[in-house]
Design an enzyme around this catalytic site. Structure first.
Site, PDB file in Angstrom:
ATOM      1  N   ASP A  73      -7.826  -4.285  -0.397  1.00  0.00           N
ATOM      2  CA  ASP A  73      -8.406  -4.420  -1.735  1.00  0.00           C
ATOM      3  C   ASP A  73      -8.340  -5.855  -2.238  1.00  0.00           C
ATOM      4  O   ASP A  73      -9.232  -6.309  -2.962  1.00  0.00           O
ATOM      5  CB  ASP A  73      -7.677  -3.496  -2.720  1.00  0.00           C
ATOM      6  CG  ASP A  73      -7.813  -2.036  -2.340  1.00  0.00           C
ATOM      7  OD1 ASP A  73      -8.954  -1.593  -2.143  1.00  0.00           O
ATOM      8  OD2 ASP A  73      -6.789  -1.342  -2.223  1.00  0.00           O
ATOM      9  N   HIS A 132       0.851  -1.191   0.000  1.00  0.00           N
ATOM     10  CA  HIS A 132       0.000   0.000   0.000  1.00  0.00           C
ATOM     11  C   HIS A 132       0.883   1.234   0.000  1.00  0.00           C
ATOM     12  O   HIS A 132       1.941   1.248   0.642  1.00  0.00           O
ATOM     13  CB  HIS A 132      -0.903   0.000   1.232  1.00  0.00           C
ATOM     14  CG  HIS A 132      -2.056   0.939   1.152  1.00  0.00           C
ATOM     15  ND1 HIS A 132      -1.923   2.292   1.384  1.00  0.00           N
ATOM     16  CD2 HIS A 132      -3.369   0.730   0.866  1.00  0.00           C
ATOM     17  CE1 HIS A 132      -3.112   2.866   1.245  1.00  0.00           C
ATOM     18  NE2 HIS A 132      -3.998   1.955   0.935  1.00  0.00           N
TER      19      HIS A 132
END
Length: 432
Positions: free
Chosen positions: A366, A308
């Protein structure tokens, strides 16, 4: 923001500026550069605003190095495991968790605003049946201002609160109807006997011809997805909402701007990109070759759903989503879906491979949310819509905080101009 406790002295070409240093509750100190142009005659240059605090906020705090995400001081894991989405929505809007009475009143108010004006049904007929649901969502949310003119009075606290409730209440209806429209199915109206997540699933999957039975495991999974995406500090879409709001635009227009920003694949499309990556891999037999390509810097192949930009260690939302993912797959008894089998196998390899562990490339929120949504039968075109549905609570909370801040100013970034210097106009006949 505290009163400056320190002062940084900066000198440039014989000029000196004393820049106050502010300290927040958490996080690094912030250098106040508001007088740097007046004192030194220069601007600062920070493409993407990655090192610039654009505002003060009491809503969300992130420490990417330590994998920390707090909403009003509460760790995201505690909220996702112990609270409901409506509790978190109240928290983001009001600063404190609700009492039982406050929560009951809050939910009752939301339920009183879930219906859309009947004329809004006509809006959907103006879109092509193959329109992307995000196009429908963006256009319809922006059009809400045509039905609620009182939202234009942003100086009125009661008006701001009412607009916030309308947006949070109506987004599930608009989102579900966008899906139904693209499927050619009948719109399903909200049900006030269901909670927020249950109601959304009902409007997504119910049919007029037969009753819809709520699966509590799937409803809880949806509730967690909404909680884990509710706010994420000053990201691109939230900053867009704040920037639009700084002009005095009504909140429906501001949230529509946030939806447009979220639509970008670099922002809201990450979980959709995960499924596209899995589809490209094809089968478990191709994973070793794919992993080798990821490790090869010259291949151009990226591992989607791992790592991320903000979190340099691990995404604190991912562990909750991982557990939720396996709960959903177990509840649905999915054992023969090649894409989901592939995702589970890729997860096993990536979290044990030294290359990825060393680089902190752990599965993020995600990766798991994409798997969950696919397992629940939600098409990839709706993934970003669900993201917007969850994030609306954060957007409107951030918008309210900005509007209510004393001395709030219109956003006006500066630039480093690299174009032509001043020059004289050449008449058309003399240009050769």
């Amino acid at each position: 923001m505290t009163e400056p406790g320190k002062v940084a002295t900066v000198s440039l070409e014989g000029k000196t500026a004393s820049l106050p240093v502010h300290s927040g509750t958490l996080g690094p100190d912030v250098l106040d550069i508001r007088k740097i142009t007046a004192d030194l005659g220069v601007f600062t240059f920070d493409p993407g605003y990655g090192e610039t605090a654009s505002c003060t906020s009491k809503i969300t705090f992130i420490d990417g190095e330590k994998g920390v995400l707090l909403h009003r001081g509460y760790p995201i894991a505690q909220l996702a495991e112990q609270a409901t989405f409506t509790e978190v929505a109240y928290l983001l809007l009001n600063g404190e968790l609700p009492t039982t009475t406050e929560h009951d009143d809050f939910v009752a108010t939301l339920k009183s605003h879930t219906l859309l004006h009947e004329q809004i049904r006509n809006f959907f007929n103006g879109f092509r049946r193959d329109a992307h649901p995000m196009a429908i969502l963006c256009g319809t949310v922006g059009a809400l201002s045509a039905f609620y003119s009182d939202a234009n009075d942003i100086s009125n606290a009661a008006s701001r609160n009412l607009s916030a409730m309308r947006l949070i209440a109506k987004l599930p209806t608009i989102a579900a109807w966008a899906y139904k429209y693209t499927q050619g199915e009948a719109f399903i109206y909200p049900r006030n006997d269901l909670n927020y997540a249950e109601n959304f699933l009902s409007m997504m999957f119910a049919h007029p011809s037969e009753p819809y039975k709520i699966n509590p495991i799937l409803a809880r999974a949806m509730d967690r997805i909404l909680i884990l995406h509710a706010d994420h500090e000053q990201n691109a879409s939230t900053s867009t909402v704040r920037m639009a709001g700084s002009t005095g635009a009504n909140p429906f227009a501001c949230v529509a701007a946030g939806i447009a920003a979220l639509w970008g694949p670099a922002h809201g499309g990450a979980n959709e990109a995960v499924l596209k990556m899995l589809a490209k891999i094809g089968s478990k037999d191709n994973i070793p070759e794919f992993i080798a390509q990821v490790k090869d810097k010259n291949s151009g192949v990226r591992l989607m759903g791992f790592g991320h930009r903000v979190y340099k260690n691990f995404d604190p939302r991912a562990k909750i989503m991982q557990a939720t993912c396996h709960e959903v797959l177990g509840e649905l008894g999915i054992k023969d879906d090649p894409l989901l089998d592939l995702a589970v196998e890729l997860e096993k390899i990536a979290i044990s491979d030294e290359y990825f562990v060393k680089r902190s490339l752990y599965p993020n929120v995600d990766f798991y949310s994409g798997i969950i949504l696919k397992a629940m039968g939600i098409p990839t075109s709706m993934f970003t819509v669900l993201f917007a549905l969850a994030r609306t609570t954060g957007w409107i909370s951030q918008w309210k905080e900005m509007i209510e801040e004393p001395g709030q100013r219109i956003s006006r970034p500066r630039q480093l101009y690299t174009g032509s210097p001043e020059r004289d106009f050449v008449p058309f006949a003399k240009r050769g």
